[in-house]
Scaffold this active site. Sequence first.
Site, PDB file in Angstrom:
ATOM      1  N   LYS A  36       8.662  -0.476   9.352  1.00  0.00           N
ATOM      2  CA  LYS A  36       8.532   0.339  10.581  1.00  0.00           C
ATOM      3  C   LYS A  36       8.202  -0.343  11.949  1.00  0.00           C
ATOM      4  O   LYS A  36       7.567   0.279  12.849  1.00  0.00           O
ATOM      5  CB  LYS A  36       7.167   1.217  10.101  1.00  0.00           C
ATOM      6  CG  LYS A  36       7.524   2.057   8.727  1.00  0.00           C
ATOM      7  CD  LYS A  36       6.310   2.741   8.308  1.00  0.00           C
ATOM      8  CE  LYS A  36       6.581   3.639   6.960  1.00  0.00           C
ATOM      9  NZ  LYS A  36       5.506   4.500   6.699  1.00  0.00           N
ATOM     10  N   SER A  75       0.832  -1.230   0.044  1.00  0.00           N
ATOM     11  CA  SER A  75      -0.058   0.120   0.015  1.00  0.00           C
ATOM     12  C   SER A  75       0.731   1.197   0.094  1.00  0.00           C
ATOM     13  O   SER A  75       2.248   1.102   0.294  1.00  0.00           O
ATOM     14  CB  SER A  75      -0.861  -0.122   1.343  1.00  0.00           C
ATOM     15  OG  SER A  75      -2.095   0.780   0.994  1.00  0.00           O
ATOM     16  N   LEU A 132     -14.092 -25.403 -50.029  1.00  0.00           N
ATOM     17  CA  LEU A 132     -15.423 -24.894 -49.879  1.00  0.00           C
ATOM     18  C   LEU A 132     -16.261 -25.799 -50.079  1.00  0.00           C
ATOM     19  O   LEU A 132     -16.022 -26.531 -50.729  1.00  0.00           O
ATOM     20  CB  LEU A 132     -15.590 -23.624 -50.395  1.00  0.00           C
ATOM     21  CG  LEU A 132     -14.687 -22.176 -50.411  1.00  0.00           C
ATOM     22  CD1 LEU A 132     -14.673 -21.198 -51.517  1.00  0.00           C
ATOM     23  CD2 LEU A 132     -15.091 -21.868 -48.956  1.00  0.00           C
ATOM     24  N   SER A 133     -17.470 -25.520 -49.838  1.00  0.00           N
ATOM     25  CA  SER A 133     -18.710 -26.470 -50.251  1.00  0.00           C
ATOM     26  C   SER A 133     -18.892 -26.252 -51.686  1.00  0.00           C
ATOM     27  O   SER A 133     -18.780 -25.158 -52.428  1.00  0.00           O
ATOM     28  CB  SER A 133     -19.970 -25.953 -49.671  1.00  0.00           C
ATOM     29  OG  SER A 133     -20.933 -26.709 -50.037  1.00  0.00           O
ATOM     30  N   GLY A 134     -18.741 -27.567 -52.362  1.00  0.00           N
ATOM     31  CA  GLY A 134     -18.689 -27.385 -53.959  1.00  0.00           C
ATOM     32  C   GLY A 134     -17.411 -27.212 -54.522  1.00  0.00           C
ATOM     33  O   GLY A 134     -17.284 -27.300 -55.897  1.00  0.00           O
ATOM     34  N   SER A 159     -13.723 -28.057 -43.040  1.00  0.00           N
ATOM     35  CA  SER A 159     -12.757 -27.714 -41.997  1.00  0.00           C
ATOM     36  C   SER A 159     -12.332 -26.406 -42.218  1.00  0.00           C
ATOM     37  O   SER A 159     -10.986 -26.368 -42.525  1.00  0.00           O
ATOM     38  CB  SER A 159     -11.529 -28.604 -41.885  1.00  0.00           C
ATOM     39  OG  SER A 159     -11.249 -29.266 -42.959  1.00  0.00           O
ATOM     40  N   ASP A 183      10.730  -0.527  -8.314  1.00  0.00           N
ATOM     41  CA  ASP A 183       9.842  -0.023  -7.545  1.00  0.00           C
ATOM     42  C   ASP A 183       8.381   0.341  -8.163  1.00  0.00           C
ATOM     43  O   ASP A 183       8.518   1.054  -8.838  1.00  0.00           O
ATOM     44  CB  ASP A 183      10.514   1.180  -7.114  1.00  0.00           C
ATOM     45  CG  ASP A 183       9.928   1.903  -5.770  1.00  0.00           C
ATOM     46  OD1 ASP A 183       9.020   1.333  -5.104  1.00  0.00           O
ATOM     47  OD2 ASP A 183      10.346   3.024  -5.591  1.00  0.00           O
ATOM     48  N   PRO A 190       4.294   1.663  -7.868  1.00  0.00           N
ATOM     49  CA  PRO A 190       3.690   2.442  -6.851  1.00  0.00           C
ATOM     50  C   PRO A 190       2.647   1.593  -5.839  1.00  0.00           C
ATOM     51  O   PRO A 190       1.939   0.462  -6.203  1.00  0.00           O
ATOM     52  CB  PRO A 190       2.701   3.260  -7.991  1.00  0.00           C
ATOM     53  CG  PRO A 190       2.776   2.476  -9.287  1.00  0.00           C
ATOM     54  CD  PRO A 190       3.853   1.663  -9.287  1.00  0.00           C
TER      55      PRO A 190
END
Length: 614
Positions: free
Chosen positions: A144, A12, A451-453, A524, A88, A90
């Site tokens: 302290k 703190s 792709l599809s097709g 896929s 260091d 904050p």
Amino acid sequence: MTTLLRLATAGSVDDGKSTLIGRLLYDSKAVMEDQWASVEQTSKDRGHDYTDLALVTDGLRAEREQGITIDVAYRYFATPKRKFIIADTPGHIQYTRNMVTGASTAQLVIVLVDARHGLLEQSRRHAFLASLLGIRHLVLAVNKMDLLGWDQEKFDAIRDEFHAFAARLDVQDVTSIPISALHGDNVVTKSDQTPWYEGPSLLSHLEDVYIAGDRNMVDVRFPVQYVIRPHTLEHQDHRSYAGTVASGVMRSGDEVVVLPIGKTTRITAIDGPNGPVAEAFPPMAVSVRLADDIDISRGDMIARTHNQPRITQEFDATVCWMADNAVLEPGRDYVVKHTTRTVRARIAGLDYRLDVNTLHRDKTATALKLNELGRVSLRTQVPLLLDEYTRNASTGSFILIDPDTNGTVAAGMVLRDVSARTPSPNTVRHRSLVTAQDRPPRGKTVWFTGLSGSGKSSVAMLVERKLLEKGISAYVLDGDNLRHGLNADLGFSMADRAENLRRLSHVATLLADCGHLVLVPAISPLAEHRALARKVHADAGIDFFEVFCDTPLQDCERRDPKGLYAKARAGEITHFTGIDSPYQRPKNPDLRLTPDRSIDEQAQEVIDLLESSS
């Protein structure tokens, strides 16, 4: 050789973090004479009868005027036993994001607590953040103590309270030390003021703490940062891939896999700043040369063949929100910076907000504000190569960037893949009485994507007929057919598609294990889907070939054999690949089929590929 320890201070405001660092620097003779003279003069100008050691690190004018730390200050010092880089950070709550930045590279965090006030919210917050950041070593420095007459009972109470809190975190190594940063008691040398304290001084502990086992030397992860092509006559054929080793050890000759494409190759050479090296490990910056010519670009990753990161577009993470004027809300889009890859992503959901004091999960939260933490679900536009943060911090961490301001708004830690399905420990594999030698030779899998097709099924069925005519057991495992039975419970969202292909992959390996040559036509659409299929086969020891039916969208739409494109254009169906759902073209397929050749010719190309691999 002396080792390097990266550490950070936390706690703190006014707990004495800057003073402690100043004491460490001064007593270890790491403060220059002119800097010390400036600190002494400033202390006198303020009317202090002592030298304010906090001024050694408080470099910003606002910091010196207010007597607080705002930015992160990095300092270097050394002793005969070890080198140190100390951050260091904050203590004010509005600068929690700065603390996260400072501690993100630390191996140890010193959590300072003012003995007069005990554990405060910010101290708990910083300890929790340290555990989230994967920091394995914490030091509780009760500062302290001189103001309380070195009261042992007060120290014991704070220590016990902190250890009870730390026990709920993922931190194994916690050391508590009573100190006075201002006077130097128990900082560099043991103090006569604490005959009841039997532990080491702070500096002694920092010199001796064991950190060699913290690095991940098992999981090889090499994110590619840059492709080196000199284009000179002397090195016209040179191609290497530069980056920093994130984890693991790489050696010349090792078999590796390039992700996300899933191609396997071998390392032929590793070059460091001063020439070739026998091996590379974190955090070495090297360039790697490979045996095969593979299309690799920034953001790709080199890993072990049988030890790979998760390839996914959807994942959960714990994030710390750092933006002042914005909140994190589901549905918002951001930029994700992960290793060397930068992609767009959306917040798919906010699972909960975390109270760092009680560790309570608030599932009613709808947003995260400045300095708040929570669990979110993200979905990226392209796959990322991820590890769980607790296993690999380098590949398990990322930042979120606001695309409008280009500012960093969050730091994230990847969580375990809870969606991954793992067998119950009570489920035991049954061993067959028939050995591999009794069976026909193992088959192979040919995975048709497009792709599809695009002609996937047409080519696969023609290959099947041609192979059967040659007496080779072949079978077309069509993804659409499985949706009428095994996968009837799945839709067409990306999550359901991924599960559909996972099941398809495992069924294919079972058929191939019986000796069949399996032909799998499946759109896929994503690279991660195809990489998953390749990995499932690699884990099962089955040869896997990716065939890309490279038919342009306009040709596929013109063919439209099932009428699906017309329905997608009319809005009758959604999540249709090529229309409102993406398709990622393979970078390095084993074979590319183009519509300028007949179906019969394409089928023969596939057969030629199989025969050449036998």
